[in-house]
Design a protein around this motif. Sequence first.
Motif, PDB file in Angstrom:
ATOM      1  N   LEU A 108       0.833  -1.201   0.000  1.00 13.38           N
ATOM      2  CA  LEU A 108       0.000   0.000   0.000  1.00 13.38           C
ATOM      3  C   LEU A 108       0.866   1.249   0.000  1.00 13.38           C
ATOM      4  N   GLY A 109       1.888   1.247   0.860  1.00 13.37           N
ATOM      5  CA  GLY A 109       2.800   2.387   0.894  1.00 13.37           C
ATOM      6  C   GLY A 109       3.508   2.596  -0.432  1.00 13.37           C
ATOM      7  N   LEU A 110       3.937   1.498  -1.050  1.00 19.72           N
ATOM      8  CA  LEU A 110       4.589   1.593  -2.352  1.00 19.72           C
ATOM      9  C   LEU A 110       3.612   2.091  -3.416  1.00 19.72           C
ATOM     10  N   GLY A 111       2.365   1.623  -3.339  1.00 19.74           N
ATOM     11  CA  GLY A 111       1.354   2.064  -4.304  1.00 19.74           C
ATOM     12  C   GLY A 111       1.071   3.552  -4.194  1.00 19.74           C
ATOM     13  N   VAL A 112       0.954   4.045  -2.957  1.00 23.04           N
ATOM     14  CA  VAL A 112       0.746   5.481  -2.741  1.00 23.04           C
ATOM     15  C   VAL A 112       1.918   6.276  -3.303  1.00 23.04           C
ATOM     16  N   TYR A 113       3.125   5.769  -3.059  1.00 26.69           N
ATOM     17  CA  TYR A 113       4.312   6.473  -3.538  1.00 26.69           C
ATOM     18  C   TYR A 113       4.352   6.510  -5.061  1.00 26.69           C
ATOM     19  N   VAL A 114       4.096   5.356  -5.689  1.00 28.22           N
ATOM     20  CA  VAL A 114       4.136   5.284  -7.154  1.00 28.22           C
ATOM     21  C   VAL A 114       3.098   6.229  -7.760  1.00 28.22           C
ATOM     22  N   MET A 115       1.859   6.167  -7.259  1.00 28.62           N
ATOM     23  CA  MET A 115       0.796   6.988  -7.846  1.00 28.62           C
ATOM     24  C   MET A 115       1.061   8.470  -7.645  1.00 28.62           C
ATOM     25  N   SER A 116       1.433   8.865  -6.435  1.00 25.27           N
ATOM     26  CA  SER A 116       1.667  10.288  -6.178  1.00 25.27           C
ATOM     27  C   SER A 116       2.883  10.797  -6.927  1.00 25.27           C
ATOM     28  N   ARG A 117       3.916   9.958  -6.993  1.00 22.12           N
ATOM     29  CA  ARG A 117       5.146  10.359  -7.672  1.00 22.12           C
ATOM     30  C   ARG A 117       4.881  10.681  -9.146  1.00 22.12           C
ATOM     31  N   TRP A 254      -6.695  -7.179  11.370  1.00 19.80           N
ATOM     32  CA  TRP A 254      -6.217  -5.913  11.916  1.00 19.80           C
ATOM     33  C   TRP A 254      -7.331  -4.867  11.958  1.00 19.80           C
ATOM     34  N   LEU A 255      -8.153  -4.821  10.897  1.00 23.74           N
ATOM     35  CA  LEU A 255      -9.185  -3.795  10.789  1.00 23.74           C
ATOM     36  C   LEU A 255     -10.599  -4.377  10.801  1.00 23.74           C
ATOM     37  N   ALA A 256     -10.803  -5.443  10.004  1.00 20.92           N
ATOM     38  CA  ALA A 256     -12.118  -6.105   9.924  1.00 20.92           C
ATOM     39  C   ALA A 256     -13.230  -5.089   9.664  1.00 20.92           C
ATOM     40  N   VAL A 257     -13.054  -4.255   8.638  1.00 15.96           N
ATOM     41  CA  VAL A 257     -14.034  -3.229   8.290  1.00 15.96           C
ATOM     42  C   VAL A 257     -14.941  -3.756   7.181  1.00 15.96           C
ATOM     43  N   SER A 258     -16.236  -3.555   7.318  1.00 15.74           N
ATOM     44  CA  SER A 258     -17.179  -4.000   6.295  1.00 15.74           C
ATOM     45  C   SER A 258     -18.377  -3.072   6.275  1.00 15.74           C
ATOM     46  N   GLY A 259     -19.346  -3.383   5.419  1.00 16.25           N
ATOM     47  CA  GLY A 259     -20.572  -2.606   5.376  1.00 16.25           C
ATOM     48  C   GLY A 259     -20.400  -1.224   4.782  1.00 16.25           C
ATOM     49  N   ALA A 260     -21.152  -0.272   5.307  1.00  9.56           N
ATOM     50  CA  ALA A 260     -21.173   1.082   4.759  1.00  9.56           C
ATOM     51  C   ALA A 260     -19.815   1.765   4.853  1.00  9.56           C
ATOM     52  N   THR A 261     -19.069   1.481   5.911  1.00  7.16           N
ATOM     53  CA  THR A 261     -17.739   2.097   6.070  1.00  7.16           C
ATOM     54  C   THR A 261     -16.803   1.654   4.953  1.00  7.16           C
ATOM     55  N   ALA A 262     -16.811   0.348   4.655  1.00  9.08           N
ATOM     56  CA  ALA A 262     -15.961  -0.166   3.585  1.00  9.08           C
ATOM     57  C   ALA A 262     -16.370   0.428   2.238  1.00  9.08           C
ATOM     58  N   VAL A 263     -17.674   0.526   1.988  1.00  7.99           N
ATOM     59  CA  VAL A 263     -18.166   1.102   0.729  1.00  7.99           C
ATOM     60  C   VAL A 263     -17.697   2.549   0.593  1.00  7.99           C
ATOM     61  N   ALA A 264     -17.772   3.307   1.679  1.00  3.93           N
ATOM     62  CA  ALA A 264     -17.336   4.703   1.653  1.00  3.93           C
ATOM     63  C   ALA A 264     -15.844   4.814   1.343  1.00  3.93           C
ATOM     64  N   VAL A 265     -15.052   3.908   1.918  1.00  3.22           N
ATOM     65  CA  VAL A 265     -13.603   3.907   1.664  1.00  3.22           C
ATOM     66  C   VAL A 265     -13.331   3.616   0.192  1.00  3.22           C
ATOM     67  N   TYR A 266     -14.042   2.623  -0.380  1.00  7.31           N
ATOM     68  CA  TYR A 266     -13.839   2.269  -1.788  1.00  7.31           C
ATOM     69  C   TYR A 266     -14.240   3.413  -2.717  1.00  7.31           C
ATOM     70  N   VAL A 267     -15.360   4.059  -2.412  1.00  4.56           N
ATOM     71  CA  VAL A 267     -15.810   5.180  -3.240  1.00  4.56           C
ATOM     72  C   VAL A 267     -14.766   6.293  -3.233  1.00  4.56           C
ATOM     73  N   ALA A 268     -14.227   6.580  -2.045  1.00  4.61           N
ATOM     74  CA  ALA A 268     -13.206   7.621  -1.931  1.00  4.61           C
ATOM     75  C   ALA A 268     -11.948   7.241  -2.709  1.00  4.61           C
ATOM     76  N   LEU A 269     -11.545   5.965  -2.615  1.00  2.87           N
ATOM     77  CA  LEU A 269     -10.345   5.517  -3.308  1.00  2.87           C
ATOM     78  C   LEU A 269     -10.507   5.583  -4.827  1.00  2.87           C
ATOM     79  N   TYR A 270     -11.654   5.102  -5.318  1.00  3.10           N
ATOM     80  CA  TYR A 270     -11.878   5.148  -6.765  1.00  3.10           C
ATOM     81  C   TYR A 270     -11.967   6.584  -7.269  1.00  3.10           C
ATOM     82  N   GLY A 271     -12.559   7.456  -6.459  1.00  5.43           N
ATOM     83  CA  GLY A 271     -12.595   8.862  -6.833  1.00  5.43           C
ATOM     84  C   GLY A 271     -11.201   9.466  -6.897  1.00  5.43           C
ATOM     85  N   LEU A 272     -10.367   9.126  -5.907  1.00  2.00           N
ATOM     86  CA  LEU A 272      -8.985   9.599  -5.889  1.00  2.00           C
ATOM     87  C   LEU A 272      -8.206   9.081  -7.088  1.00  2.00           C
TER      88      LEU A 272
END
Length: 304
Positions: A108-117, A254-272
């Motif tokens: 994830l850290g490498l992906g953020v670096y590659v995309m932002s770079r 570690w996180l076990a996130v699901s439901g509306a929270t996970a959907v919101a995270v995905y929407v934000a990521l795809y928008g980014l």
Amino acid sequence: MRTLILLALAGLGAQLVDGSLGMAYGVTSTTLLLAMGTNPAAASATVHLAEIGTTLMSGASHWRFGNVDWKVVGKIGVPGAVGSFLGATVLSKLSTEVAAPLMSLILLGLGVYVMSRFTFRGLPKDRVGLPLRRRFLTPLGLVAGFLDATGGGGWGPVGTPALLASGRMEPRKVIGSIDTSEFLVAVAASLGFLLSLSSQGIDFVWVAAFLLGGLVAAPIAAWLVRILPPRVLGSAVGGVILVTNVRTLLNSDWLAVSGATAVAVYVALYGLWAAALAYSIRAHLKEREAVGAESAEERQPVGV
């Protein structure tokens, strides 16, 4: 059979990007294997075994097109091999429950670096020609090699931007030298995994599928490195890595996130991701227009 075809296509696509950007074969391929439920150590071992063949072909192709600085290959490749062997040994000792989210966090850290770079900066092109010293290349190789083995990728995402940021090599020679030296890293990491894991969890048919796709793509990528817009490719690949590994982390213990929270995270990521791609495309078109304007001015006769 469908899985093997998909893996071969993934290997082909990953090598096309890697050969053009000098990064992302291991990160992209390992991300795919983790998403398919492969053991983290086995996933990294599978990718590195395939990379022995793909990096050899890629290095030969880059050498043929004059994209390799052999002094840099030696100075960064040998410490990189040491770091990757150590990284493979460390990863093999970790439990799957710990290793899977840990590897995804690194990716994830490498992906953020590659995309932002590549989204915001593209490829720097100044200060070309100044020598690169061993005191810079040795620690860079050790760190990049270690991350490459533990994260299933990292040699390119760490090594390529660092060499590009130095501004002392042409971008095509940075990419060619990093791809060529990665052969040493792949061999050392593979030895580390085989000594630690034997062949446990490694599907050699999958290795062959990745290898086949990569071998087809390697010479094409070495040629395309001069004409493809790396800025756009970098943003695209960074986004894939980002979204896929966030998914792994959200589903982990570690996180076990699901439901509306996970959907919101995905929407934000795809928008980014969409915004990054749009920004990169606009920036690339502006750079191409600027180069075209400069060329037109140079061709204009004096006094006109």
